[in-house]
Scaffold this active site. Structure first.
Site, short mmCIF file in Angstrom:
data_model
loop_
_atom_site.label_atom_id
_atom_site.label_comp_id
_atom_site.label_asym_id
_atom_site.label_seq_id
_atom_site.Cartn_x
_atom_site.Cartn_y
_atom_site.Cartn_z
N HIS A 40 0.85 -1.18 0.00
CA HIS A 40 0.00 0.00 0.00
C HIS A 40 0.89 1.24 0.00
O HIS A 40 2.10 1.13 0.23
CB HIS A 40 -0.90 0.01 1.24
CG HIS A 40 -0.11 0.11 2.51
ND1 HIS A 40 0.36 -1.00 3.17
CD2 HIS A 40 0.33 1.19 3.21
CE1 HIS A 40 1.06 -0.62 4.24
NE2 HIS A 40 1.05 0.70 4.28
N HIS A 126 5.76 7.28 -2.13
CA HIS A 126 6.41 5.99 -2.39
C HIS A 126 5.58 4.85 -1.81
O HIS A 126 4.69 5.07 -1.00
CB HIS A 126 7.81 5.96 -1.79
CG HIS A 126 7.79 5.88 -0.30
ND1 HIS A 126 7.53 6.96 0.51
CD2 HIS A 126 7.96 4.82 0.54
CE1 HIS A 126 7.56 6.58 1.77
NE2 HIS A 126 7.81 5.28 1.83
#
Length: 181
Positions: A40, A126
């Site tokens: 995630h 990120h």
């Protein structure tokens, strides 16, 4: 309860990331790789919070998410934190949609700061794929090019994270739609 806000990753992207991680595992480095179901993009780590705090987080997030319309992102490139020296985190970067994601995170961070959370100093879009357990040369991994597909972000998810001997397990507490015009 240990909690965080995140952007979920579609199954097709998790499969692509899992294939890359599988290849990296062959190098036998001291890295704890993130399991594919747990991949995630963390928007905000909330820490250990009580149910009453969760009840305050949800409306603050809903207010912000009403101002943001869904957007597209793609994942690209591999990097690490810290950039120089002993890497501790290996990540895949957000390419397309990085600006929209950063704006959303900044707004959420400000809203959550207003209800008592510490403000983050900066956000680098990120997706963490591994945590380096002890110093190791990860140059080969950093030279690998990852190019993901474009996918739509139309919500953020509030997760509870339970740490176990087998690794963390995540439970969805709430899904908050991006509904801005």
């Amino acid at each position: 309860m240990r909690s965080f806000l995140a952007v979920t990753i579609p199954e097709s992207e998790r499969e692509s990331l899992a294939a890359a991680i599988s290849g990296f595992k062959q190098a036998n480095l001291p890295v704890k790789w993130v399991e594919p179901p747990n991949l995630h993009i963390t928007v905000k780590f909330l820490g250990d919070i009580g149910q009453s705090v969760v009840a305050g987080v949800q409306p603050a997030c809903r207010d912000i998410c009403r101002a943001f319309k869904p957007f597209e992102i793609s994942l690209r490139g591999i990097g690490c934190f810290p950039r120089h020296g002993n890497a501790r985190v290996i990540w895949v970067g957000v390419d397309r949609g990085a600006g929209e994601l950063t704006a959303l995170v900044s707004a959420l961070d400000s809203a959550l700061h207003a209800i008592g959370f510490e403000q983050d100093s900066r956000f680098h879009p990120h997706l963490t794929i591994g945590r380096v357990r002890k110093p190791a040369c990860i140059d080969r991994i950093l030279k690998t090019e990852f190019l993901g597909r474009i996918f739509r972000v139309d919500n953020i998810v509030l997760y509870r994270s339970t740490l176990t001997a087998a690794g963390p397990t995540y439970t969805v507490l709430d899904t908050i739609a991006l509904t801005g015009a």
